[in-house]
Every structure is written in C-alpha cells, then in structure tokens.
Design an enzyme around this catalytic site. Structure first.
Site, PDB file in Angstrom:
ATOM      1  N   GLU A   1       0.832  -1.228   0.000  1.00  0.00           N
ATOM      2  CA  GLU A   1       0.000   0.000   0.000  1.00  0.00           C
ATOM      3  C   GLU A   1       0.850   1.255   0.000  1.00  0.00           C
ATOM      4  OE1 GLU A   1      -3.004  -0.540  -0.549  1.00  0.00           O
ATOM      5  OE2 GLU A   1      -3.323  -2.562   0.191  1.00  0.00           O
ATOM      6  N   GLY A   2       1.980   1.222  -0.673  1.00  0.00           N
ATOM      7  CA  GLY A   2       2.851   2.403  -0.742  1.00  0.00           C
ATOM      8  C   GLY A   2       3.970   2.292   0.263  1.00  0.00           C
TER       9      GLY A   2
END
Lengths: 608, 608
Positions: free
Chosen positions: B450-451
C-alpha cells in the site's frame, strides 16, 4: 577436488576489493608473515586460501541456501534427514582442509592466521549460514579440546574433528536454564574408572544429531553431585555420540538420544535439537580440565564463538547489501524528482536519494561490521603471536572489551541492513522467490543465541569495563586517541572534524565508566540501563573503525589518479554517513546514562 | 451463529481496558451517538459489537493463524486450495454482519461509526492478519464502489460485497510499475455497448483467486488507448471474476486467469496472485467514474486502506506485546542484580530492568499506535458527520496530513515492538512453536505494501505539508498547541515539563516546513531527506498522542482510590518513557534536515 579457479568477479557474497582493503590496507595482516608461526606464508598463500573458500562458498554453499531453508531437517523416527547438498558442501569444505585452516601443521592444519581463516569463513557465512554452522561449531569444539583437553583426549578427538570425520556441538542450555546457566540440572555421576555418566536434557543443541559426519562430539556442561551451587559447581565433559576406540575406530552408541527437533524462523538448515543424556544407564562422558571449572573453559571457547556469531551477522548483512545494490542498479522505477516526464524512460532506483540513503546505511553497517570483526580476529592472532608479552596482554584486554560489541553490534545493525535490503527491493523484498527475506530471518537469531544482547550488555558494563581496574578500557582509549590524533593532524578539514567528533563521542563512554566506578547508586541504575551503554560504546567503536578506514582511504586518494578512486570515495562517503547519521545517537544514549534515567527501573509489573 | 458471550478476560489480542480507555476516555466516541447517523446507537451497542468481534476473532481467527502460516494457499492446476478454517472464519465474520459494520442500514449495515468498526476490526488484525486481509480488501472495495460507482454498479455489487457473498481486490501494480503507477500498461479497449475489455497483467494481487466467496470483484487500473501519458491517463474499472446478471445470479466466467502465486515471508495465509486479464478476447470491465480519473478515485480508497494497514501493523505489535508480557511474567530465569544467590529460586524475567525496558518500549509503541490509529478513524467519522462544515473540513485536513504517518509509523515502530517481543522470549522467540516470530514476519510487509514508507515520506513532505498553503499542518499545529497549553497548566511538574518538550519538538516540524516553502534549494535537499521528515513528524505526533493520554490518566488518578490506579500509572510511565527515550531522537532528525545534510544526495552510484 578439481582444480580451484579464481572466484567469480561479481560475487554477491562479499566484495573482494573491500576484503583486501580491510586485510591489507587497514589491518596490514601481511605483516603477520614476519612471525615464526606464519613464516611459510605470504600474501599469496593468504589469497589462495581465500580463493578456495570463495569458490567453494559460491559453488557448493550458496547453491543450496534456499533449498535448505525450504527443506528443513526432519526425523523419520530413526534418522535425521537432511538434504544431500549439505553433506556434499561440507565434504568439499573438509576436503579443502578448511576445518583446520588456522590449526598447526602438526595437526594437519594450514597454520593460517586466525584473521585469514575468518576471511575465508566469511564467504560461507554469506553463502549459507546454516550449513556454515556445522564447521563453526566443530572448529570451536576442537579449539576447546586443544586448549584444555588431556593429551589422551586430544589424541582421541582432535585429528578427527579437524579432518571433519567428527563434528562437534556445545551443550549448555536446558529448558529451565537459558541465560542463567547456574541453574543447569544435568548430573554427572563419577564412575570407578574415572569416567562419568551424564543424566539430563539439553535444549537448543545445534548439530546435535545427523549423519553428516561419522561421529558427533558433544561438549556438555553438567554438575557433579556434591559440587557447590550455582556457576561454581559446573563441570565440562566430552560425550561422543559413538564411543571412540583407542585406534580411532568407533565403538557402541552412547546413551544420548534425540528428544525432538526445534523449528526456527531462520537458520532452518541447521538441525537444532533437544538431546536426552542418560535415558538408560547414563551417557558415558569424560571430564575436561578440573571439576567445577567448566563454565570458565566453555567461556574460553564462547568468546571466539561470539566473534564468530558477530561475523555471521555481518556477512548476512553484507550479502543482503550486495543483493540490494545489484537490484537498485538494475530495477527501473520512477523518475528524478526534478521533471517527472512520463514519456521519459524510468531510471534505475539507485538514482533516488532515498534508495541511496538505504544503500549507504547498509554499506556503513556492513563494511564497518566487517572491519570490526576482522580487527577482533587479528587481535586473536596478536594475543597468541605478538612479539612482546605486553602486546599480547593488551591484545587480550582489547579482545575482552570488544567481544560483546563484536557480537551484539552486528546482530543489531546488520539486521537493520537486512531490513533495508528488503525495503530497497519493495514487494520483491519480502517475496521468497528473492533472497533477502531469508537473510533477514536468519539474522534475527544472532541477537539471541550465544548469549542475548542483554547478556552482552551486562558483560560489557558489569565485567569488561572493570577488568584489572579498567585496564581494558584504558587500552581501547589509547588506541582511539591515537586515531583521533592522526585525524586531527590530517590535511582535510572534514577528517579533522571527524577526529574531533570521535574524541567527543569516546569521552561519553569514559564519562559513564568513571562514574560507574565512583558511585554505587549510579552503578545500579547504569547496570539497569546496560543496554544503552552497549549501544553507546558500540557506535563509538564502529565510528572509530570507520575513521581508521577513512584515514587510509584519504591517504590513498592523495596519490593522484588512483584507479581505485571510486572505491576510496565510497569509503569516505560511508564514513561521513556514519558520523552524520549514526554517531549523534550517542548523545542521546549518553544523556540517558548521565541522567541515571530511572524509567525502566521504576516501572512496576502491575502497571503493564 | 450461537449466542455470543463476552470475550475472554485475558485476551492476548488486545487489552479491552486499553481499548475502552482510547475509545471512551481519550476520544469520547460515545459522543457520536448525539449525531443523527448514529442516533440508534449507545455505548452499549458499540460494546456489543466489539464483544462479537472479540469472540469471533478469538474463536475462529486466532485458532488457525499458525496453521494458515504453515499451510499456504496452493494451486492444483484448477483451483486455489486454502485450508478450510479460513472460509469458516470468514463465514462467521460475514454472518455476524461485520463486513458492513460501518455501512448504512439501507445496505444491510450496522451503521456503526468508522472508529467503532475499526475497534472491532483490530481484533481480527491481531488474531490473524492474513485471514483478516480478505474483509479488509472487500470493505475497501465496497467503499469505493459506494463512493464513485454508478447507481447500476452499486446495485449490482454493493449488497453482495457487504454480505460477503462477493469479495473484492485492488489491482494496481504491474511487474514494471510498482511505486510508479504512471507506468502501468494494462489496456482498456472500449466496446460498442459502453463496456471495456482489459488486456494486461497485474502483480501482487491479494485475494486475487480463491473459492472463499461466490465471486471476486476486481477494481483495476488501466489505460484507455489515446489517453494522456502518465498518471493523467489512468482509469478505473470493475472486472468481476464471474459476470453478474441483473438479478444478482452469476453468469459466465470472465477472461481473468491466475498466472501464478507469490510466496511471501509473512501474510502467508492471504493468497497473493499474478492475474492475467484478457488472455483470450479481453476481460469484460466497466468504467467507474470518468475516464482518466482512476488514480484519484483509487487514492480515495487508498487513504482508508493506509490507515487500515497502519492499524494492522499496530495490532501485530500489540498482540506481540501481550504475548511477551505474559511470557515475562511466567518465565523464571536469573536472579536480581543485587545478590545473585543460586540457592534462591529464579525470578520471573519481568523483574529484570532490561526486560522491563523492552516491555515498556513495546507498550509505548503499540498503545501509542493504537491511539493514533483510532484517532484517525474518528477523523473519518468527523469528516463525514461533524456538525459544522468547518469541522468536517478540518477533520479532512488532519486526516490528509496524518495518513502517511498512521501508515508508516506503526509499520516501523510496531515492527520494532515485534522484534522486542522476540528478544523477551529469548530462544523461544524465534522458535516457530511460539507465536511471536510469525508476528514479526507478518509485520515486515506493512512498511512496503500500500505504498512503501519512502512513498509515504514524499507524500507527507511533498504534498500534504503544502495542501491549501499549509492548511493541514496549521490545523495540526492548533491541535497540538492546545495539548501543550493544557499540559503546561497541569499541577504536575512532570506534565508541565512534557508540555514544554512537546512544544519544542513540534517547533522542529514547523521549522522545516517553513524553510521548505521559503527556499527551493532547501526544499530539494529536504525532499531527498523526506524519510527523515517522516520520522521526525511521526515521533512528534505520537508524543502528542501520548501526552493526551497522560493528561487523561493524570486527571483520573486525581480522583482518590481509583481502582484502575495501576492502569493509569502505566499510562503515565509509558508516556514518560516515550518522551525520555524516543522523543529526543527528533533533535537528531531535525539537525539533519536543518543542516540540509547532503550525504545521500552526494553519494555516487560508482562509489558503492
């Protein structure tokens, strides 16, 4: 064995250029060839041994590292099953004579300096730490028997351990006695013939049962009935898996049985066992040294084992760094912060400053750790072979004070390097199709086994700092002051500034040590915060090592048009990184110690 | 489902007392029941929902956490095979209505505040993060369709996602496009009927293929031919595994096929896939929202997903802490530093100061992380339901600036908590027979998916700090100043001092932000060091959260003979720990930023 060729140039195990820098430019280990023990050696024979190690590590060890991780040893009810690549690799290792790399010619050894033997072994740690654990333990075992065994014991075991016909173990821990060895319960009953029978159970025994060697020589801590309580009543015994006849042939199986296998997060290829001694009529065992002196003898070996664990941690970090560097240079992703034009091709991620930060931190940790570990290994040689008794004594003192650092520091910071290697790889980093996640799992064990880092911290502050009225710290202070002086006299303002910083940082260490001896109240809180002192001293020592490397690099860069210019610039930049990003942490650690921070002592169990 | 009874008192998932402290004493979420949307709710209905979640988490999720780790999903050539406990657990979850805990009554939901739904979900994260990933993704998927889908799309998918009949995924990454989404290549060909056909391959798709639900709803980023290059040409599509008829029954299978399974260090129970879209005539897909706006829509969901990832990291740390605490209280080993009499019984290791340090650090990280995550979840409610438009806007601004911190900080420091939990366990810590080594492996993923935290750092400094001319940071400054003022007015000198320290620490953040906007040169180096700014801001924000908790605790302790005295003392001590041992790190981070440290920028690729 087939003829050995030179190791691949682009190894992801260890930078040969860096290793040569540490050995020959920083530590000048070729100077050892002046000493009688190493008179037959030259830099060429050192390099040849390293070539052999690098080749076997690449070709026989690295090749099954993942497979061994994915196929742990199992027990079929009769035998421990280990993938065949492990035995093939260890056979290659033994056949090349590496088990006795540092041992006497008379014992069939190569009589290499310990530091060169460690330079060889570094490759195995990087290639496959769980297969490397078997020779690590066996060599340590042989060293102990060589140092403290009777002539009969030496004759019976040493040649076979050093040839790899027998492997060795260390059996210390019991379920109820891990860090607290004073609580072991294994009993040694004296027999009429002078031998003993052991009864008890030992936990976490690496290499405790397998068919990789013909026999397994267990070194076991146990208590003779009637001995004093606690650590003063612990004795050390040899208990082989198969009894050994005087002609070297094997007799019947001893009363030692496998009670279970442990399954770990890392080091999965090393079989780890629970062993029961004396389920029937007792395991036949022979005392080493005098009764009740066992712990001291074991710790003689433990110090080398701890430096070995530290170097293992370094090498896991080192190979992870080389993997991350290779990935970063070859993985296109994103564009420079200035001008993100999606029509331009992506750049290799090494171009991103944050990736460079992660690589630089890894470089600072692992190259610093390698130089520290090799320096400690050289001190082992100095302790044994330095010309003057004073030099030998001082090397021993330095070793005492550096050993807990050489064990704990890499197990913390080279693990951090492994975490950064994962981060550089992004999603691939935690994927088991890549290698770096295994290094991270393997390395997490090193802060615990062979004495947790909490134990190392108490050893450093509670014992080592006080040895001979502070003599060990005094020798370290003299060495560090020498480097500070040298740096302050340098032409480069940057180096002069680093010298100032190191001097100030080391003053933080001596500050705490002085107060520790002056005030009992301070000492109590400081011991409660011993972990912080270990952090503080560790970072100062590694900064010192980095400054020594930088001084060498600066000098080499002074000679114009050096073809290794990039290499030396890298050393200087990594040194700067360590001083700017890492060394300032010592200010905070010093403050906690200086203020006798009581937060942890004051915390009550009920408040959690 | 059988009748739900209250959760076990001695949960090792999450301290109910602490959760109630955060919800009702710190955040006063019972006040939400005053708002029209939550008017049917009371503290009792909140607690009942948490009871249900705690019970299902303990009984259905925790019970197969290790088994799922040891038995990863496999592919037999036809089907993905997942141990049956996963489906049983998810059925229990769905049957209890938890998939729609925060959704409208009209959609069959419980219409709970988001913060209460997160309090429920925290138990599943702690019990079994890889099984919890399925509902996490499904809820996020449903939220996106609810926010941006057409009425027809909502009718077709939402009820089935919220009942758990369908599960969802997010398909962003491609092999060549991980952090750099502008480089995706998946193609969406427009069809005559207004639909699209997708052609391309997506990587790292969690829950991409399984039989746990009747259907899988993929949300896919792709490019419509002729769109602008880069992120401005990305559109968002729904592509279900089975086409859905208007009556909700399932039609033929879509052209989406499993190209491979990924195998990770952690989260092993979550099937992770490579998916091929359009191996035959294209995967039928429907555009969500407008063309070329896909990334913005996806990020709308991503922000909640990032808070979710952060809370997952918190809960792995939290359950690890409770395991370590339980172990430390029950493991006898060693004796007090003063008077090591081997004849005395060993003490529980919680008595050792260094173990208390490790427990206190874990407590500071995980309870700080939980409070931060729950505060962010409350801001989601505030953004949607606060009475004034200003309050809603400000909650949104706070969320923007806190989201990268809520994602990155726990993934770093609650992982550190997991490492400390291992250390407290000694050799048992890395043994797979115990639980804490799995938490550590699971948690290592959270700093990447997620980043990555590097991306979060750029998001914070490069985007969030500048929003609306610094409006988000200004709201945060106002909130923190309020706490500082309150602390400075406290009776306790300790709290007054903490207030001073927090004020000084936050000034370090604003200092950097101000300079960032004033000087382009400074901004360039600061962005290169964005990681350091994230570290700095994260620690300041968590210190703020801790001081808020301490103020509440001090007030409660003021009422004499509080039966929860120990609990509140623990809060105060953990706050002190954070301020004394952790917050000072912000001085060093500030110095690096302040001095525009160029070490990483200046490092050259050739020097490594």
């Amino acid at each position: 064995m087939t003829a050995i060729q030179s190791a691949p140039l682009l190894s992801k195990l260890l930078s040969r250029r860096d290793l040569e820098f540490v050995l020959y430019e920083l530590l000048r280990v070729d100077g050892l060839t002046q000493r009688p023990r190493y008179a037959d050696h030259t830099r060429e024979t050192f390099d040849a041994a390293i070539d052999v190690a690098a080749k076997i590590a690449e070709e026989c060890f690295a090749t099954h590292n993942k497979k061994a991780d994915q196929n742990e040893p199992g027990f079929d009810g009769r035998r421990v099953l280990i993938i065949p690549e492990v035995k093939a690799a260890l056979d290659a290792y033994c056949n090349a004579g590496l088990m006795a790399a540092a041992h006497d010619y008379g014992l069939g050894g190569m009589q290499l300096p310990y530091v060169v033997a460690q330079a060889c072994f570094a490759h195995f740690n990087a290639a496959n730490i769980s297969t490397a654990a078997y020779p690590l333990l066996t060599t340590a075992n042989a060293n102990l028997i060589q140092a403290w065994g009777s002539e009969e014991q030496k004759a019976m075991y040493l040649p076979h351990l050093l040839s790899g016909r027998f492997f060795g173990t260390m059996c210390l821990t019991e379920t109820q006695a891990g860090s607290s060895l004073s609580d072991i319960k294994t009993r040694a009953e004296p027999q009429a013939d002078g031998s003993y029978r052991l009864f008890g159970s030992k936990m976490w025994i690496s290499a405790g049962e397998h068919d990789l060697s013909e026999n397994i020589v267990h070194l076991v801590l146990a208590k003779i009935p009637g001995s004093p309580p606690g650590v003063k009543g612990i004795s050390l015994f040899i208990a082989p898996k198969f009894l050994v006849n005087t002609d070297g042939s094997l007799g019947p199986r001893n009363d030692i049985s496998l009670a279970g296998l442990n399954h770990k997060m890392g080091y999965r290829g090393t079989v780890n066992t629970v062993l029961n001694f004396g389920e029937k009529d007792g395991a036949a065992a022979w005392l080493i040294g005098e009764p009740n002196r066992g712990l001291g003898l074991m710790f003689h070996m433990m110090n080398e084992a701890r430096i070995g664990v530290g170097l293992g941690a370094v090498m896991l970090g080192y190979t992870g760094y080389l993997h991350a560097l290779d990935y970063a240079r070859n993985r296109p992703q994103g564009r420079p912060a200035a001008g993100k034009d999606p029509l331009q091709a992506q750049v290799a991620i090494v171009a991103h400053a944050d990736v460079r930060r992660m690589l630089l931190a890894q470089k600072a940790y692992v190259e610093g750790g390698l130089a520290l570990g090799m320096y400690c290994a050289l001190l082992v040689d100095e302790q044994k072979t330095a010309e003057s008794p004073t030099a030998r004594r001082e090397a021993g003192l330095l070793l005492e004070v550096l050993t807990p650092i050489a064990k704990a520091w890499p197990s913390q910071w080279c693990l951090e390097a492994n975490s950064l290697a994962i981060q550089v790889h992004g999603g691939y980093g935690y994927s088991r199709e890549y290698n770096v996640e295994q290094f991270y799992r393997d390395n997490r064990l090193n802060a615990i086994h062979e004495g947790t880092n909490g134990i190392q911290a108490i050893d450093l502050l509670g014992r080592k700092v006080g040895i001979d009225g502070g003599a060990a710290l005094a020798v370290l202070a003299r060495e560090i002051s020498g480097t500070v002086r040298e740096a302050k006299a340098a032409e480069s303002p940057e180096l002069r500034s680093l010298g100032e910083q190191l001097g100030a940082a080391f003053a933080r260490v001596t500050d705490v040590a002085r107060e520790f001896h002056r005030s009992a109240g301070y000492a109590r809180t400081a011991l409660a915060n011993a972990h912080v002192f270990l952090e503080l001293t560790g970072h100062v020592v590694v900064a010192w090592i980095w400054l020594r490397m930088a001084l060498v690099a600066a000098q080499k860069l002074g000679t114009t048009d050096n073809p290794d210019r990039d290499f030396y610039c890298g050393k200087l930049q990594a040194c700067s990184f360590f001083f700017r990003w890492e060394l300032p942490k010592t200010e905070l650690w010093h403050r906690l110690l200086n203020e006798s921070d009581p937060t942890c002592e004051d915390m009550q169990d009920e408040w959690f």
